[in-house]
Scaffold this motif. Structure first.
Motif, PDB file in Angstrom:
ATOM      1  N   THR A 298       0.853  -1.196   0.000  1.00 15.47           N
ATOM      2  CA  THR A 298       0.000   0.000   0.000  1.00 15.47           C
ATOM      3  C   THR A 298       0.886   1.244   0.000  1.00 15.47           C
ATOM      4  O   THR A 298       0.439   2.330  -0.341  1.00 15.47           O
ATOM      5  CB  THR A 298      -0.898   0.057   1.255  1.00 15.47           C
ATOM      6  N   ARG A 349     -14.085  -7.491   6.047  1.00 20.11           N
ATOM      7  CA  ARG A 349     -14.132  -7.271   4.587  1.00 20.11           C
ATOM      8  C   ARG A 349     -14.617  -5.876   4.223  1.00 20.11           C
ATOM      9  O   ARG A 349     -14.058  -5.230   3.323  1.00 20.11           O
ATOM     10  CB  ARG A 349     -15.042  -8.321   3.933  1.00 20.11           C
ATOM     11  N   LEU A 353     -12.395  -3.235   1.938  1.00 21.94           N
ATOM     12  CA  LEU A 353     -12.855  -2.845   0.592  1.00 21.94           C
ATOM     13  C   LEU A 353     -13.094  -1.337   0.502  1.00 21.94           C
ATOM     14  O   LEU A 353     -12.711  -0.694  -0.487  1.00 21.94           O
ATOM     15  CB  LEU A 353     -14.126  -3.616   0.229  1.00 21.94           C
ATOM     16  N   GLY A 356      -9.798   0.409   0.335  1.00 24.66           N
ATOM     17  CA  GLY A 356      -9.139   0.232  -0.958  1.00 24.66           C
ATOM     18  C   GLY A 356      -9.512   1.339  -1.931  1.00 24.66           C
ATOM     19  O   GLY A 356      -8.648   1.915  -2.605  1.00 24.66           O
ATOM     20  N   SER A 403      -8.104  -0.038   8.358  1.00 27.57           N
ATOM     21  CA  SER A 403      -8.269  -1.263   7.566  1.00 27.57           C
ATOM     22  C   SER A 403      -7.002  -2.108   7.537  1.00 27.57           C
ATOM     23  O   SER A 403      -6.783  -2.946   8.403  1.00 27.57           O
ATOM     24  CB  SER A 403      -8.707  -0.899   6.147  1.00 27.57           C
ATOM     25  N   TRP A 404      -6.163  -1.878   6.523  1.00 29.94           N
ATOM     26  CA  TRP A 404      -5.019  -2.744   6.303  1.00 29.94           C
ATOM     27  C   TRP A 404      -4.020  -2.716   7.445  1.00 29.94           C
ATOM     28  O   TRP A 404      -3.314  -3.715   7.678  1.00 29.94           O
ATOM     29  CB  TRP A 404      -4.326  -2.365   4.988  1.00 29.94           C
ATOM     30  N   ILE A 462      -2.833  -1.428  -4.764  1.00 29.17           N
ATOM     31  CA  ILE A 462      -4.067  -1.310  -3.983  1.00 29.17           C
ATOM     32  C   ILE A 462      -5.253  -1.875  -4.768  1.00 29.17           C
ATOM     33  O   ILE A 462      -6.136  -2.536  -4.203  1.00 29.17           O
ATOM     34  CB  ILE A 462      -4.315   0.164  -3.586  1.00 29.17           C
ATOM     35  N   SER A 466      -7.436  -5.156  -3.446  1.00 23.86           N
ATOM     36  CA  SER A 466      -8.885  -5.023  -3.232  1.00 23.86           C
ATOM     37  C   SER A 466      -9.636  -6.149  -3.942  1.00 23.86           C
ATOM     38  O   SER A 466     -10.620  -6.687  -3.407  1.00 23.86           O
ATOM     39  CB  SER A 466      -9.369  -3.661  -3.731  1.00 23.86           C
TER      40      SER A 466
END
Length: 523
Positions: A298, A349, A353, A356, A403-404, A462, A466
């Motif tokens: 990322t 999830r 998403l 992303g 998120s990540w 990225i 995704s």
């Protein structure tokens, strides 16, 4: 005071009674200070490498480039392998240390492994703060890396195993939250110490890493060991007593028996790393490895390592560059708090998403602006455009932070069965540190060669990750950690094909061919 009692359950899953007890909250907070130390080490290196006294003492070539306009491209001022090694050596050492940490985590427990990490951190901090030459500086960073390897191995496992199922995600993210707090703390310290006259501010920046190091060491002395680890090492009564204490109820027999059974199965596995390669463990391994690679691509760590350097490259003054790094660090912390509250409600999830899309758009717009405004030897990035770039980077950082960032650690720590959990966590940490090292060692050179295109490079990754999440990552929220195989992997459209042992596959193939059809079509 204990929180209200609740039952951890899922559709058709085992019900375990549990309260949110003070001992769980305190233990998780203390353990998660390993993330505070990790984050401080991530944030402090970029700040001190933008300080003139530090560059003049250890990297005079880079110092000369930054002081002579037109000597080199704007994008290439900090392109120096030694400078990058100062940052990346920590992660290479962590990569090596995590192999030893896997053994101590399994044989000696999560708690003692965290104590070892704290000791490595303290010694590394002393050497860094007192460094007289580059060799002493690098050795200190290597010892800090050993601490990172041990802490990153033990802390996520500790948090996943001690937390009740329904708040496991939120408590586990305390580790990542402390990483972001550590980065912000480092940025604030760098902003202050850069103003110290006498040229010793960088020593204070490196030395203040001793604060989280001592916290982790003291925390490891006082937290309880996880019941999973005690049972795994044969201390059944101690494990049962700890389970009763952390759950705040006497009705712990169902969960205790499940842990004992999981431990019994785990002990039948003599070679956990070899077992990781078995067919039934490939989905967890593939997911964990992919998440670590994607997390680094990322581009987040490249930006967090070198935020002041990056802002300086884009034309910000030294003070403004450090100030902008503080802003991105603050956004990082606040956005991670969002993840703590949403991960067990929205699920893994959804967060991955949404982020992303947000990260992809931010990076593409940044690339366009820099491509137009910042050339090799001239900087047309006005005050207004500069603020806009900082806003876009904050938008990107915030998406990663909910998120990540946290989920890259959470998902692997909760998906492996007990018999391969330590080995799986070890591989997870190794892959993460390997690619963190690659990005730390390569980013400034990539920035020099790719220029603004570096953001397009990251945005392409990225997009790929995704798609990976959309098609291949199952949801794991509110699933008891010992029921992942039955309720997650065996229900997934692709991974359920791997939930059959090799011997069963061979038998199915043999019987299928004998009957005249291809049995692999249903695997």
């Amino acid at each position: 005071m204990a929180g209200g009692g609740f039952t951890t359950s899922g559709n058709g899953g085992t019900h375990f009674e549990a309260k949110i007890t003070p001992i769980v909250i305190i233990s998780c907070i203390m353990a998660a200070t390993g993330g505070l130390m990790f984050g401080y080490d991530v944030g402090v290196s970029g700040g001190v490498t933008s300080m003139d006294p530090f560059l003049k003492k250890f990297f005079p070539t880079v110092y000369k480039r930054t002081k002579e306009p037109g000597l080199d491209s704007n994008y290439c001022k900090y392109d120096n392998q030694g400078l990058q090694l100062f940052t990346s050596s920590l992660y290479l050492a962590g990569l090596t240390a995590t192999f030893f940490a896997s053994y101590t985590t399994r044989k000696l427990g999560r708690r003692l492994t965290m104590l070892i990490a704290g000791c490595f951190f303290i010694i590394g901090v002393v050497l860094n703060a007192a460094a007289q030459d580059l060799a002493m500086l690098i050795i200190g960073r290597i010892l800090l890396g050993c601490g990172v390897g041990f802490a990153n191995q033990a802390v996520p496992l500790f948090l996943s195993e001690i937390a009740p199922t329904r708040i496991r995600g939120g408590l586990n993210i305390l580790f990542q939250l402390n990483v972001t707090i550590g980065i912000l703390f480092a940025n604030l310290v760098n902003y202050g110490t850069a103003k110290i006259s006498g040229g010793w501010g960088w020593r204070l920046s490196l030395g203040l890493a001793g604060f989280p190091a001592v916290l982790l060491t003291l925390g490891a002395l006082f937290v309880v060991e996880t019941p999973n680890s005690l049972i795994e090492r044969g201390y059944l009564e101690e494990g049962k007593e700890v389970l009763r204490k952390i759950r705040g109820t006497d009705n712990i027999e169902p969960e205790f028996l499940e842990l004992v059974e999981a431990s019994r199965v785990a002990k039948q596995v003599k070679h956990p790393f070899r077992n990781l390669l078995q067919r039934k463990n490939r989905p967890q391994l593939i997911i964990s490895v992919a998440l670590q690679i994607f997390q680094q691509f990322t581009g987040i760590n490249a930006i967090m390592f070198y935020a002041p350097v990056l802002f300086s490259t884009l034309g910000f003054g030294n003070s403004a560059a450090l100030y902008s790094a503080v802003i991105t660090g603050a956004v990082n912390v606040l956005s991670t708090v969002v993840s703590v509250y949403s991960v067990d409600k929205l699920g893994r999830r959804v967060l991955l998403l949404e982020a992303g899309v947000q990260m992809l758009l931010s990076q593409i717009i940044i690339a366009i602006i820099l491509g137009i405004k910042v050339t090799d030897h001239s900087d047309n990035l006005s005050h207004g455009w500069g603020i806009f770039v900082v806003v876009l980077i904050c938008t990107y950082v915030s998406a990663f932070a909910w998120s990540w960032g946290p989920l890259g650690w959470l998902i692997p720590s909760e998906t492996f069965p007990l018999e391969t959990r330590s080995a799986g966590q070890s591989v997870t940490v190794c892959v993460n540190l390997l690619f963190t090292f690659v990005m730390a060692q390569a980013f400034l050179s990539m920035l020099c060669h790719f220029k603004y295109g570096i953001f397009l490079f990251f945005s392409g990754w990225i997009f790929v990750m995704s798609l990976f999440v959309f098609f291949l990552l199952p949801e794991t929220k509110n699933v008891p950690i010992e029921e992942m195989t039955e309720r997650v992997w065996k229900q997934h459209w692709l991974w359920k094909r791997f939930m059959v042992d090799e011997d069963d596959v061979d038998m199915i193939k043999k019987n299928g061919h004998a009957n005249g059809y291809d049995p692999t079509s249903r695997l």
